[in-house]
Design a protein around this motif. Sequence first.
Motif, PDB file in Angstrom:
ATOM      1  N   GLU A 202       2.425  -7.244  32.744  1.00  0.00           N
ATOM      2  CA  GLU A 202       2.201  -7.664  34.132  1.00  0.00           C
ATOM      3  C   GLU A 202       2.779  -9.054  34.374  1.00  0.00           C
ATOM      4  O   GLU A 202       3.383  -9.313  35.433  1.00  0.00           O
ATOM      5  CB  GLU A 202       0.702  -7.651  34.436  1.00  0.00           C
ATOM      6  CG  GLU A 202       0.091  -6.262  34.495  1.00  0.00           C
ATOM      7  CD  GLU A 202      -1.428  -6.299  34.487  1.00  0.00           C
ATOM      8  OE1 GLU A 202      -1.991  -7.420  34.553  1.00  0.00           O
ATOM      9  OE2 GLU A 202      -2.042  -5.219  34.411  1.00  0.00           O
ATOM     10  N   ALA A 203       2.610  -9.963  33.403  1.00  0.00           N
ATOM     11  CA  ALA A 203       3.138 -11.315  33.551  1.00  0.00           C
ATOM     12  C   ALA A 203       4.660 -11.312  33.587  1.00  0.00           C
ATOM     13  O   ALA A 203       5.284 -12.027  34.390  1.00  0.00           O
ATOM     14  CB  ALA A 203       2.636 -12.196  32.407  1.00  0.00           C
ATOM     15  N   LEU A 204       5.281 -10.499  32.739  1.00  0.00           N
ATOM     16  CA  LEU A 204       6.741 -10.419  32.749  1.00  0.00           C
ATOM     17  C   LEU A 204       7.247  -9.812  34.052  1.00  0.00           C
ATOM     18  O   LEU A 204       8.242 -10.289  34.622  1.00  0.00           O
ATOM     19  CB  LEU A 204       7.214  -9.583  31.552  1.00  0.00           C
ATOM     20  CG  LEU A 204       6.999 -10.199  30.157  1.00  0.00           C
ATOM     21  CD1 LEU A 204       7.467  -9.243  29.074  1.00  0.00           C
ATOM     22  CD2 LEU A 204       7.705 -11.536  30.031  1.00  0.00           C
ATOM     23  N   ALA A 205       6.571  -8.783  34.541  1.00  0.00           N
ATOM     24  CA  ALA A 205       6.991  -8.165  35.801  1.00  0.00           C
ATOM     25  C   ALA A 205       6.875  -9.158  36.948  1.00  0.00           C
ATOM     26  O   ALA A 205       7.755  -9.224  37.825  1.00  0.00           O
ATOM     27  CB  ALA A 205       6.144  -6.922  36.070  1.00  0.00           C
ATOM     28  N   ALA A 206       5.792  -9.955  36.962  1.00  0.00           N
ATOM     29  CA  ALA A 206       5.617 -10.952  38.017  1.00  0.00           C
ATOM     30  C   ALA A 206       6.696 -12.023  37.962  1.00  0.00           C
ATOM     31  O   ALA A 206       7.042 -12.627  38.988  1.00  0.00           O
ATOM     32  CB  ALA A 206       4.234 -11.591  37.896  1.00  0.00           C
ATOM     33  N   ALA A 207       7.256 -12.247  36.766  1.00  0.00           N
ATOM     34  CA  ALA A 207       8.321 -13.242  36.606  1.00  0.00           C
ATOM     35  C   ALA A 207       9.708 -12.627  36.785  1.00  0.00           C
ATOM     36  O   ALA A 207      10.721 -13.304  36.575  1.00  0.00           O
ATOM     37  CB  ALA A 207       8.226 -13.896  35.229  1.00  0.00           C
ATOM     38  N   GLY A 208       9.768 -11.357  37.165  1.00  0.00           N
ATOM     39  CA  GLY A 208      11.060 -10.730  37.438  1.00  0.00           C
ATOM     40  C   GLY A 208      11.644  -9.954  36.287  1.00  0.00           C
ATOM     41  O   GLY A 208      12.828  -9.597  36.316  1.00  0.00           O
ATOM     42  N   ALA A 209      10.846  -9.664  35.253  1.00  0.00           N
ATOM     43  CA  ALA A 209      11.332  -8.914  34.100  1.00  0.00           C
ATOM     44  C   ALA A 209      10.501  -7.638  33.974  1.00  0.00           C
ATOM     45  O   ALA A 209       9.475  -7.624  33.294  1.00  0.00           O
ATOM     46  CB  ALA A 209      11.248  -9.752  32.827  1.00  0.00           C
ATOM     47  N   GLN A 210      10.933  -6.587  34.646  1.00  0.00           N
ATOM     48  CA  GLN A 210      10.247  -5.307  34.577  1.00  0.00           C
ATOM     49  C   GLN A 210      10.736  -4.559  33.344  1.00  0.00           C
ATOM     50  O   GLN A 210      11.892  -4.137  33.276  1.00  0.00           O
ATOM     51  CB  GLN A 210      10.527  -4.489  35.837  1.00  0.00           C
ATOM     52  CG  GLN A 210       9.772  -3.189  35.921  1.00  0.00           C
ATOM     53  CD  GLN A 210       8.288  -3.399  36.199  1.00  0.00           C
ATOM     54  OE1 GLN A 210       7.924  -4.128  37.112  1.00  0.00           O
ATOM     55  NE2 GLN A 210       7.438  -2.762  35.403  1.00  0.00           N
TER      56      GLN A 210
END
Length: 316
Positions: A202-210
């Motif tokens: 979730e943290a990576l997705a929020a930072a633009g890394a899905q």
Amino acid sequence: MGDTELRHLRTLVAIAEEGTFAKAASRLGYTQSSVSQHIAVLEKAVGGPVFDRPGGPKPVRITPLGAVVIEHGRELLSNAEALEDAVDRFKAGDGRIDIGTLPSISNVILPTVVRRLQVEHPNCEIRLSEEAPDQEQLGELDLLFYDRPIGDDAEHVLLTDDPYLVVARPDDLPAGKLPLAALDGKGVVAWPATYGQPRLEEALAAAGAQLRIVFRTPGNDTILSMVRAGMGSAVLPWLAIRHLICPSCGDIHGSDGGADQPLRVHELDPTPTREIYLHWPPGHTARSPLAAHAIEIAVEVSRALTQRTPHRGASH
């Protein structure tokens, strides 16, 4: 028997074994009058004489009532000594300690804790268990390592911030530190959606890394094997792979040590981290000396590890 004390029973046993009040007094370090007072109190409590006193130099003889009292008195004295010994050992750090842990903690922090406890408290009993991913309570445990605070009902200390690193084949990703965006849409071999894995993703997705998860497995060896096979890269915490990283080149080599099997380890910018906590029951009095010492060792080991951790940027 309510007024009977252990010292009265000790006096009874000493007289029975020595044969006279005078010898018992010398053995116990009492005056003879104190010994007589002890027996008088005992006889009043049990309702009859415990010794026949012939007078003169002749030894006293235990009465039938005294024999009953001395038989059970010796058992009480033995139990009291066992209790005293157990308390002394507890205060000295012996006894048993139950510790719950996470897999990567089992590889790095915990072995030093266990080794030092066994050396410094050779009579202690240590019981370990790797907790289920959804285990968020102490239960019967004395200590619990976990990757987040487990609630207000437990005390805890933050041991270390554990940075996540990317592991990939040498030519799969650009060399050096990677921006998080470099992982967007990339195939990733990952842990199951347990422990802190959902929070990481979730943290990576929020930072633009899905992340595009291509395979999930709980085994680090399997993850690295799939990365070597070309399934994708992996995002793993430093503590989970620290022991595999070559200190001279920074790569992870094959299990057979073959030079054609390296994996490149990349730092991320910003650096996502997980926090490793150690928990124990609330209240200072709930901690045994052994548990308190284990906490001290864990904090000491973690501080030393922190000095060697890769650069940590913004967390989560």
